[in-house]
Write a protein that holds these residues in place. Structure first.
Motif, PDB file in Angstrom:
ATOM      1  N   ALA A  61      36.441   3.625 -14.348  1.00 23.32           N
ATOM      2  CA  ALA A  61      35.320   4.572 -14.362  1.00 23.32           C
ATOM      3  C   ALA A  61      34.131   3.984 -15.117  1.00 23.32           C
ATOM      4  N   GLY A  62      34.393   3.306 -16.244  1.00 19.09           N
ATOM      5  CA  GLY A  62      33.308   2.723 -17.033  1.00 19.09           C
ATOM      6  C   GLY A  62      32.605   1.586 -16.323  1.00 19.09           C
ATOM      7  N   GLU A  63      33.371   0.709 -15.677  1.00 21.21           N
ATOM      8  CA  GLU A  63      32.748  -0.394 -14.949  1.00 21.21           C
ATOM      9  C   GLU A  63      32.011   0.111 -13.707  1.00 21.21           C
ATOM     10  N   SER A  64      32.599   1.081 -13.013  1.00 22.21           N
ATOM     11  CA  SER A  64      31.990   1.599 -11.775  1.00 22.21           C
ATOM     12  C   SER A  64      30.640   2.248 -12.050  1.00 22.21           C
ATOM     13  N   LEU A  65      30.553   3.044 -13.115  1.00 18.77           N
ATOM     14  CA  LEU A  65      29.284   3.686 -13.446  1.00 18.77           C
ATOM     15  C   LEU A  65      28.222   2.630 -13.778  1.00 18.77           C
ATOM     16  N   ALA A  66      28.623   1.594 -14.516  1.00 15.90           N
ATOM     17  CA  ALA A  66      27.680   0.531 -14.882  1.00 15.90           C
ATOM     18  C   ALA A  66      27.164  -0.189 -13.629  1.00 15.90           C
ATOM     19  N   ARG A  67      28.050  -0.467 -12.677  1.00 19.30           N
ATOM     20  CA  ARG A  67      27.634  -1.138 -11.442  1.00 19.30           C
ATOM     21  C   ARG A  67      26.790  -0.196 -10.575  1.00 19.30           C
ATOM     22  N   TRP A  68      27.147   1.077 -10.559  1.00 16.37           N
ATOM     23  CA  TRP A  68      26.409   2.063  -9.759  1.00 16.37           C
ATOM     24  C   TRP A  68      24.971   2.177 -10.229  1.00 16.37           C
ATOM     25  N   GLN A  69      24.763   2.059 -11.541  1.00 15.20           N
ATOM     26  CA  GLN A  69      23.402   2.142 -12.076  1.00 15.20           C
ATOM     27  C   GLN A  69      22.514   1.073 -11.474  1.00 15.20           C
ATOM     28  N   ARG A  70      23.031  -0.130 -11.362  1.00 16.16           N
ATOM     29  CA  ARG A  70      22.230  -1.207 -10.783  1.00 16.16           C
ATOM     30  C   ARG A  70      21.963  -0.966  -9.297  1.00 16.16           C
TER      31      ARG A  70
END
Length: 864
Positions: free
Chosen positions: A595-604
């Motif tokens: 969840a933490g990595e996905s949100l970070a990638r989604w932001q970009r």
């Protein structure tokens, strides 16, 4: 009524002439009867000072003398006569200084501690100082009489009736006492005891409010002084320990705190100031030790503190209880949620997605009441293949605590939930965290949900990331043990196949991160540490039982778990790391990391998409940007420390201490984790980018991430409506979009905005409260250590010859021959003075030499 008469040399404000006359007469009588005695003392003191000057220099002699003379009841209670003052002031002078806390009596700094307000431009400074000194003296004397009265009641009242004395206090006294002992005792009962000391004729007959306020300050100072028990060091070190409270300090408010209004921030300012002079004067007046131990013992004797009072918790400045206003706000929100009257911007805008068709599992420990995450698996069947989409659902705390709301301010005040042995302190009122916001079983809940597919190699498939406000139905409330059992028996791969899919994905993901250099691969055999819990036990000392678990991090490759009690805790045994890590822990941990990595990638991804849509669309639109607090950790620094790197490699290659020595040594290469709004790698997790957001009920920063993401989604939807020429819902304000205005949103009001000047989400600060988060970690460590040492003390008392097996991890200080050791049975990493050279990896048996939990002291002696 407060006496506010004018002040001059002959008639001081708030002090009656009759009292001054009697005070003067008393001093004259004392002076006549003791003049010879005082002159003799003064002459002896002069000789002592001259001798001290000769032996150690005049610089420090004043303090030696002052400390010796301070035990004299005459010096404290009657003030030295003028002749003595003249002789004393002729001695070599130096600025008063605060001293190291130790078993010796603490000196009084000599500085005034009561902030008596000045009135009028032509105020007489000399008269002002005289009046302030008189108020301080009377306050200490009154506080001493109050304390002695309280001690007498404790001895005579076996049923502790002094807890019910508030009804005997006048409204005047109650108003002066309101909240003054907030967070100065760990229990509400303790706070009531301190308040109820100010009951009866002794207090009611004091007609000067300044004296009463100062007397309250004396008892507050006593609590602050007692909180320093076990802390050694100069004032500068002590201030660093409470530096996280400094942001709450405003010198202009200190007088307001003490004389006008008292609130939770006032308590933090009080704890930061650490004023203890009044406490030292009180202890001298009641003839108790003038040390932090004496202050602690006095509070225990009064019944305000318990024998095991968590003074580290009190010292930290964390609010211990919710105010009535905060609890009333929680009750109101629960009623509004049940009635469905809370405005939900996501529903109004049509962006809350119904995911109630998914089976949702919540997995936590048995004792967990704040359920803030749930997991689902969506099966996607195509013509040629079957894919699985993971869904991580996080409780929608922002719906009930949006920025600017009373509940948001409640979270802001605490920053984080706190978990200590035997008790916890939630960031939100329990009614909110345990019921309203929590993902309760068998009910519909609102969440912020993230869906994503994982590639066969364990990486995230970016194009599948989906983040939506959602409506879910929690199917199962499971514990870690229940999930482990279901997976072991096969139920998790058959009837509840979703659990098996989640475990397969978690195992694959963990291997993927290890290949990318995560800490699980860098430290394959981490050091197991103790986890202490306390529980009521009428047969245990003080009615408190202690259990100790020794285990590694739940996501480590290998694990050991056992409980130690009084029976057999000192038995000869070597513990091996043989039990596999819990599958359920692994499953949940990896899901949260996904969840933490996905949100970070989604932001970009969304920012890139947003920039493209701006270029091809000339319609009116509001600016939209997504800020996130990325957690980053640089790679270990091996290049600049080649010699140490060789030592580390040797420890690993030869498996010294079964790998524990390597695990201890490698820590010196690890870099600290930092938070930044720029996406940077996190080497400890083996990820390119990472954002922590899965605990909005427990962490203020996570709550702010929810607010930021939801505002971004709202702005995104608003721009879609503007582009399509659709109607703008009238119920939503600009503030709910993160814009600095409370006006309702409409097409015309948007046109009136000056986009070039707009700054989004000014009320969100991801870095706020970082000091308090650090203090929470320190506090949890100190609390665990206290109870572990108490456990050891009980073992020692039960068997003076109890021994423990230990391992030498490495040398800390070669000159002092100090080593880091690991005590297996206690899960304790400790410092050990050997008295000789020890080889790394040496196993030895140790015997307890001394243990004092309150002073953080535990020493061992080697027996073999």
């Amino acid at each position: 009524m407060m006496n506010n008469g004018s002040c001059n040399n002959s008639s001081m404000r708030g002090i009656s002439p009759s009292r001054l006359a009697s005070r003067s007469k008393a001093l004259q009588l004392v002076t006549r009867s003791q003049r010879t005695w005082v002159e003799l003392l003064s002459a002896m003191a002069t000789i002592l000072v001259l001798a001290a000057t000769f032996l150690c220099g005049a610089h420090d002699c004043q303090f030696y003398f002052a400390d010796a003379f301070s035990t004299s009841a005459t010096a404290i209670s009657t003030r030295p006569p003028q002749e003595f003052n003249i002789r004393f002031n002729q001695l070599p002078q130096r600025q008063p200084r605060r001293t190291r806390l130790s078993g010796k009596a603490v000196k009084v700094s000599g500085q005034p501690w009561f902030p008596l307000p000045k009135t009028g431009a032509d105020y007489d400074d000399e008269a002002y100082e005289e009046e302030r000194d008189e108020i301080e003296w009377q306050a200490v004397e009154l506080a001493a009489r109050i304390v002695n009265q309280g001690l007498g009641k404790r001895k005579s009242d076996k049923d502790d009736t002094m807890n019910n004395n508030k009804s005997s206090q006048s409204s005047r006294v109650q108003s002066l006492l309101e909240n003054r002992f907030m967070d100065l005792a760990c229990t509400e009962k303790g706070e009531r005891v301190l308040e109820n000391l100010f009951s009866g004729p002794l207090v009611e007959e004091e007609d000067n409010d300044y004296v009463l306020r100062a007397a309250i300050m004396v008892l507050q100072s006593l609590c602050i002084f007692a909180m320093q028990l076990g802390v050694k060091g100069p004032p500068e070190l002590l201030r660093r320990m409470v530096s996280h409270l400094d942001s709450r300090r405003n010198p202009s408010l200190i007088q307001r705190d003490l004389l006008v209004k008292w609130d939770s921030d006032s308590v933090r300012r009080l704890k930061y100031q650490m004023e203890r002079d009044a406490a030292v004067q009180l202890l001298a007046e009641v003839k108790w030790k003038r040390t932090s131990q004496g202050a602690f013992d006095l509070l225990v004797a009064l019944g305000a503190w318990e024998v095991h009072e968590d003074i580290a918790l009190l010292r930290s400045g964390f609010p211990l209880r919710f105010s009535k206003r905060e609890e009333d706000s929680a009750v109101q929100l629960k009623q509004e949620a049940a009635a469905g009257t809370i405005l939900d911007p996501e529903t109004v805008l049509g962006i809350r997605k119904d995911l109630r068709h998914l089976k949702v599992f919540t997995i936590d420990s048995v004792s967990t009441s704040e359920i803030d995450d749930g997991l689902s698996v969506e099966k996607i069947t195509m013509e040629s293949e079957t894919r699985y989409k993971l869904w991580i659902h996080i409780a929608d705390a922002d719906r009930y605590a949006p920025p600017g709301s009373a509940m948001f301010e409640t979270a802001r005040k605490r920053i984080t939930s706190l978990y200590l042995p035997g008790r916890s302190f939630s960031m939100l009122p329990p009614l909110m965290s345990n019921e309203v916001v929590s993902l309760g079983a068998n009910q519909d809940c609102r969440a912020l949900s993230l869906g994503v597919e994982i590639n066969p190699n364990g990486s995230i498939q970016e194009s599948t990331i989906e983040i939506v406000p959602s409506l879910i139905h929690v199917t199962y409330r499971l514990t870690y043990d229940e999930v482990d059992e279901m997976l072991e028996e096969g139920t998790g791969f058959a009837e509840e196949w979703e659990l098996g899919v989640l475990l397969d994905v978690a195992t694959c993901r963990r291997q993927y991160r290890i290949q990318n250099g995560s800490s699980e691969g860098l430290v394959p055999n981490p050091i197991p540490y103790s986890s202490v819990a306390i529980y009521p036990d009428k047969n245990a000392p003080g009615g408190v039982g202690i259990s100790v678990k020794v285990e590694v991090s739940h996501n480590a490759g290998r694990n050991q778990t056992f409980e130690t009690g009084l029976a057999g805790a000192g038995a000869n045994r070597v513990l091996g790391n043989t039990v596999p890590a819990s599958s359920s822990f692994l499953l949940v941990t990896e899901a949260m990391i996904i969840a933490g990595e996905s949100l970070a990638r989604w932001q970009r991804l969304v920012e890139k998409t947003s920039d493209q849509s701006k270029q091809g669309n000339n319609s009116v639109r509001i600016p939209n940007r997504l800020r996130l607090p990325f957690r980053t950790q640089p790679k270990p620094d091996f290049l600049s420390r080649t010699r140490e790197k060789q030592v580390m490699e040797d420890l690993f290659e030869f498996n010294i201490g079964d790998g524990l020595c390597y695990s201890w040594y490698i820590r010196r290469f690890l870099q600290p984790v930092k938070v930044t709004e720029t996406a940077l790698p996190h080497s400890g997790l083996g990820l390119e980018c990472y954002v922590q957001w899965t605990s909005p009920i427990r962490r203020y920063a996570d709550l702010q991430v929810h607010s930021e993401v939801k505002r971004f989604l709202r702005r995104q939807r608003l721009n879609e409506l503007l582009a399509a020429g659709s109607e703008i819902p009238p119920q939503i304000t600009f503030r709910q979009f993160g814009l600095p205005s409370d006006a309702d949103v409409s097409r015309q009001s948007i046109k009136d905005l000056h986009f070039a000047d707009i700054q989004l989400d000014l009320d969100i600060n991801f870095f706020e409260g970082a000091g308090l988060v650090g203090a929470a970690r320190t506090l949890q460590r100190q609390s665990q250590q206290y109870w572990l040492f108490e456990h050891v003390a009980r073992l020692f008392k039960s068997d003076r010859d109890v021994t423990f097996q230990a391992l030498v991890l490495g040398c800390v200080d070669p000159e002092k021959q100090q080593y880091a050791i690991y005590v297996y049975d206690l899960g304790l990493e400790h410092r050990y003075l050997s008295g000789g050279r020890l080889d790394v990896g040496t196993r030895m048996r140790l015997k307890i030499q001394s243990v004092y939990p309150r002073n953080n002291l535990l020493t061992f002696v080697r027996v073999s």
